[in-house]
Design an enzyme around this catalytic site. Structure first.
Site, PDB file in Angstrom:
ATOM      1  N   ASP A  49      -5.273  51.645  64.695  1.00 44.44           N
ATOM      2  CA  ASP A  49      -5.396  50.231  63.908  1.00 44.44           C
ATOM      3  C   ASP A  49      -6.685  50.019  63.209  1.00 44.44           C
ATOM      4  O   ASP A  49      -7.721  50.715  63.302  1.00 44.44           O
ATOM      5  CB  ASP A  49      -5.951  49.059  65.243  1.00 44.44           C
ATOM      6  CG  ASP A  49      -4.736  48.849  66.077  1.00 44.44           C
ATOM      7  OD1 ASP A  49      -3.449  49.460  65.912  1.00 44.44           O
ATOM      8  OD2 ASP A  49      -4.778  48.021  67.019  1.00 44.44           O
ATOM      9  N   ASP A  75       5.200  39.642  68.438  1.00 39.79           N
ATOM     10  CA  ASP A  75       3.890  39.442  69.403  1.00 39.79           C
ATOM     11  C   ASP A  75       4.129  38.172  69.908  1.00 39.79           C
ATOM     12  O   ASP A  75       4.449  36.950  69.396  1.00 39.79           O
ATOM     13  CB  ASP A  75       2.538  39.469  68.318  1.00 39.79           C
ATOM     14  CG  ASP A  75       2.529  40.587  67.551  1.00 39.79           C
ATOM     15  OD1 ASP A  75       3.120  41.903  67.849  1.00 39.79           O
ATOM     16  OD2 ASP A  75       2.114  40.485  66.177  1.00 39.79           O
TER      17      ASP A  75
END
EC number: 5.3.1.16
Length: 242
Positions: free
Chosen positions: A8, A130
């Site tokens: 990330d 998500d």
């Protein structure tokens, strides 16, 4: 089934967030290219990159970093998400050596964009879903919609999408275990291969996911960085016959 390390990217560094909160980050490395090499050395067969700044900005921020990783790992399948809202961005990433691009927020707001992308870049499009309590979240998880994750996934079953990355945002980065029930439910009902994400913490999580029809892989981040899950051991476990 694959164990897929997550890298990330925030402000040029490799970080992990808790439940997607940008202000609640842990920096694990200031050299994402070296981090990618480390996971390859540990047996990674695919990498999952996220442009966190891009997810919030709505446009890619870390293109140079991503290009540096793909250049260093030309044979490795790499998937990238975060701020992918245009066909031009998809084309840029694929030209740079990325194997798959993940469309998240745009898939919710403009489903026809996914269909268009699949036609133009067949075999390279992943939809990122998500969710919190089964409902889809967008814009870097800042907004929870009233759209059910399963319904959204079904929407793309015949569009040519390569797979679904399903992230339980309540568990992401929290080291509390993967949401097996929701992940398996999605895999059984959406008609597409599913990559699990969020909460993959230890070998027991990997065992629970192993063998379920339709689950292509599991993304893990904090667990492999902090040592509660050994990447090489996890992949060996998955390679063993059921």
């Amino acid at each position: 089934m694959l164990i897929i390390p997550a890298i990330d990217l925030k402000d040029g560094k490799c970080v992990r967030l808790k439940q997607g909160r940008m202000e609640d980050d842990t920096v694990f490395s200031d050299d994402p290219v070296a981090t990618a090499q480390h996971w390859v050395n540990e047996g990674a067969r695919r990498l999952h990159l996220v442009d966190l700044n891009g997810a919030f900005a709505g446009t890619p921020i870390h293109k140079p970093v991503v290009e540096a990783i793909t250049k260093a790992q030309p044979e490795l399948p790499i998937q990238i998400g975060g701020g992918i809202r245009s066909l031009e961005t998809i084309e840029h990433y694929l030209d740079a050596g990325v194997s798959f691009v993940i469309i998240g927020t745009k898939a919710v707001q403009e489903p026809k964009f996914v269909e268009q992308a699949c036609k133009q870049f067949a075999g390279h499009i992943i939809v990122g879903i998500d969710a919190k309590d089964g409902l889809v979240a967008t814009d870097g998880w800042a907004n929870v919609t009233d759209v059910k994750a399963v319904d959204l996934a079904k929407r793309f079953a015949d569009a040519g999408v390569s797979s679904i990355v399903y992230t339980d945002i309540a568990r992401d980065g929290m080291m509390q275990g993967v949401n097996i029930e929701q992940t398996v439910h999605l895999a059984e009902h959406c008609g597409l291969p599913v990559i699990a994400s969020g909460g993959v913490t230890n070998l027991e999580d990997v065992r629970l996911l192993k063998g379920h029809k339709g689950i292509l892989g599991a993304i893990t981040g904090r667990a492999i960085y902090e040592g509660s899950l050994n990447l090489r051991e996890a992949q060996i476990l998955l390679d063993q016959q059921l």
